[in-house]
Design an enzyme around this catalytic site. Structure first.
Site, short mmCIF file in Angstrom:
data_model
loop_
_atom_site.label_atom_id
_atom_site.label_comp_id
_atom_site.label_asym_id
_atom_site.label_seq_id
_atom_site.Cartn_x
_atom_site.Cartn_y
_atom_site.Cartn_z
N GLU A 261 0.84 -1.19 0.00
CA GLU A 261 0.00 0.00 0.00
C GLU A 261 0.88 1.24 0.00
O GLU A 261 1.88 1.29 0.71
CB GLU A 261 -0.88 0.09 1.26
CG GLU A 261 -2.09 -0.77 1.32
CD GLU A 261 -2.89 -0.51 2.61
OE1 GLU A 261 -2.82 0.63 3.14
OE2 GLU A 261 -3.56 -1.44 3.08
N GLU A 315 -13.72 5.22 -0.24
CA GLU A 315 -14.53 4.28 0.55
C GLU A 315 -15.31 5.08 1.59
O GLU A 315 -14.79 5.44 2.65
CB GLU A 315 -13.63 3.23 1.20
CG GLU A 315 -12.91 2.36 0.18
CD GLU A 315 -11.96 1.37 0.81
OE1 GLU A 315 -12.41 0.31 1.28
OE2 GLU A 315 -10.75 1.68 0.85
N LYS A 318 -15.64 4.18 5.59
CA LYS A 318 -14.50 3.99 6.49
C LYS A 318 -14.58 4.98 7.64
O LYS A 318 -14.92 6.16 7.45
CB LYS A 318 -13.18 4.17 5.73
CG LYS A 318 -12.93 3.11 4.69
CD LYS A 318 -11.53 3.17 4.13
CE LYS A 318 -10.53 2.55 5.08
NZ LYS A 318 -9.20 2.39 4.45
N GLU A 324 -9.46 9.40 5.39
CA GLU A 324 -9.59 7.94 5.28
C GLU A 324 -10.48 7.53 4.11
O GLU A 324 -10.31 6.47 3.53
CB GLU A 324 -10.18 7.37 6.57
CG GLU A 324 -9.24 7.31 7.74
CD GLU A 324 -8.28 6.15 7.64
OE1 GLU A 324 -8.55 5.22 6.85
OE2 GLU A 324 -7.27 6.18 8.33
#
Length: 439
Positions: A261, A315, A318, A324
């Site tokens: 990542e 997303e 999250k 985030e």
């Protein structure tokens, strides 16, 4: 005339070779496909989207059959995730691991390159540390004979006790009991060490303009490493080489590093000034250009480290800071959130023709990027923020749950400029040479 014909054919061949880096998938560039959201396109649309890019591999955090099967026949390989919750069962018996393999590893397509047993286990749940290697070993033993699939586990940068300068890279001594068996397993099986380095977090701990340039692959004075005599021009290389030094110090020079990542948020909370589309564009396009250069790192030159960029989409479910939820390179409308240099031949991905299964309430257009040469806009860190409180240096949290404030700036897309300037210039020169030979 026959000689002239051969010249033309050879020239056409060279032109086609020059096109390859812009159109062909590149084995060292991957992407993370997270699904903590309620507005994502169907997996089949995502698979087609990624086929329109030069991305060659995808990391999944689980083994959803619908997602896995969507990549069948695409030529894109998968890094599958056995969740932290699977570890105890996998460690319990070889039969449990065999059942997991039978249920989740495709017989033929899509290809699976690696299975990650857990994600940041050593920090997520210390009770699982003693079960990690037994789970990895059972899973490895359950793979088909002569399988090329690797078995590993993903680590946060927190495994390092030291990383600045990179040559001082060393693992935390208190992790030896859990980490040493993992490293021995990786060496024995030829599997990679998976790590999550985020220059974004490194900037939060040292929010100076020169650090931002260092993190975003922008021109900077460089940072000499007195221990190795090497000079670093970007934070990504420095972080990767710190991990390399830590592995080498343990005697595992044979264990390859894979970046599981890395990324930069394009939006965040009001106090997260660094989470901007400009910075995300600069980081991702700079990273892609750097990987394509095949320069490698100062410690390991000449080879790009396999890198999975975080992430395909935002997303929206999250938890935590706003950033985030905004690491996505693509919008759910299947267009780029900002220019990345990853879409084949400069096209605009798939566009809105393939709508998501459940469209979001509103789709925001990609934000306008600053003009080339625009000076960075620096916002002072807020009192009490992570940027003020965090330590300096390269040893940063690196987890997926602690993201904070930074500052904004711009960067011209080097991947795009190389496509629009360098290649046409070369081709024009070759055409002119060929014309002279034909005359």
């Amino acid at each position: 005339m026959a000689g002239r014909g051969w010249v033309v054919l050879a020239l056409l061949g060279v032109v086609q070779l020059l096109r390859l880096p812009l159109a062909a998938p590149q084995s060292f560039i991957g992407i993370n496909y997270g699904d903590v959201a309620d507005n994502l396109p169907p997996p089949s649309s995502t698979a087609r989207l990624l086929q329109s890019t030069t991305i060659s591999k995808v990391r999944l955090y689980g083994t959803d059959p619908a997602v896995v099967s969507a990549f069948a026949g695409t030529g894109i390989s998968l890094l599958l995730g056995a969740t932290n919750g699977d570890i105890a069962n996998l460690a319990s018996s070889p039969a449990a691991a065999a059942a997991w393999v039978a249920a989740h590893i495709p017989a033929s397509s899509p290809a699976v390159s690696t299975v990650s047993v857990g994600n940041e286990v050593l920090f997520a749940d210390a009770s699982l540390a003693s079960q990690l290697v037994p789970a990895m070993q059972n899973l490895y033993n359950a793979l088909p004979p002569n399988s090329s699939i690797k078995v590993s586990t993903v680590h946060a940068m927190d495994v390092l006790a030291s990383s600045d300068p990179p040559s001082s890279g060393a693992f935390k001594p208190e992790l030896d009991t859990a980490l040493d068996p993992v490293l021995a397993f990786l060496s024995k099986t030829g599997s990679p060490f998976l790590i999550n380095p985020y220059p974004y977090f490194a900037y939060l701990s040292d929010p100076r303009p020169e650090t931002l340039a260092f993190c975003l692959f922008q021109p900077n004075a460089g940072r000499p490493d007195a221990g190795s005599g090497l000079t670093y021009t970007n934070m990504f290389d420095a972080m990767v080489d710190a991990v390399r030094a830590a592995l080498d110090a343990k005697g595992y020079k044979d264990v390859e590093i894979v970046v599981a990542e890395t990324g930069w948020p394009h939006k965040g909370d009001p106090d997260e000034a660094g989470a901007t589309a400009e910075n995300a564009h600069a980081f991702v396009s700079g990273l892609v250009s750097h990987l394509r250069s095949l320069a490698g790192t100062p410690r390991v030159p000449g080879k790009s480290v396999d890198t999975y960029i975080f992430a395909v989409y935002d997303e929206d479910l999250k938890p935590g800071k706003g950033s985030e939820r905004y690491f996505g390179l693509f919008q759910t409308s299947l267009t780029e959130a900002y220019p990345t240099g990853l879409v084949r031949n400069g096209t605009a991905a798939l566009g809105p023709a393939m709508a998501p299964a459940q469209a979001p309430t509103s789709v925001q257009p990609a934000p306008a990027l600053p003009k080339p040469g625009q000076q960075p806009q620096v916002t002072p860190a807020q009192p009490g923020s992570a940027a003020v409180a965090g330590p300096s240096g390269l040893c940063t949290p690196g987890t997926a749950t602690a993201r904070g404030a930074a500052v904004a700036c711009s960067r011209h897309n080097s991947a795009e400029s190389s496509r629009t300037l360098s290649v046409p210039t070369i081709i024009a020169g070759l055409l002119f040479t060929a014309l002279q030979m034909l005359i």
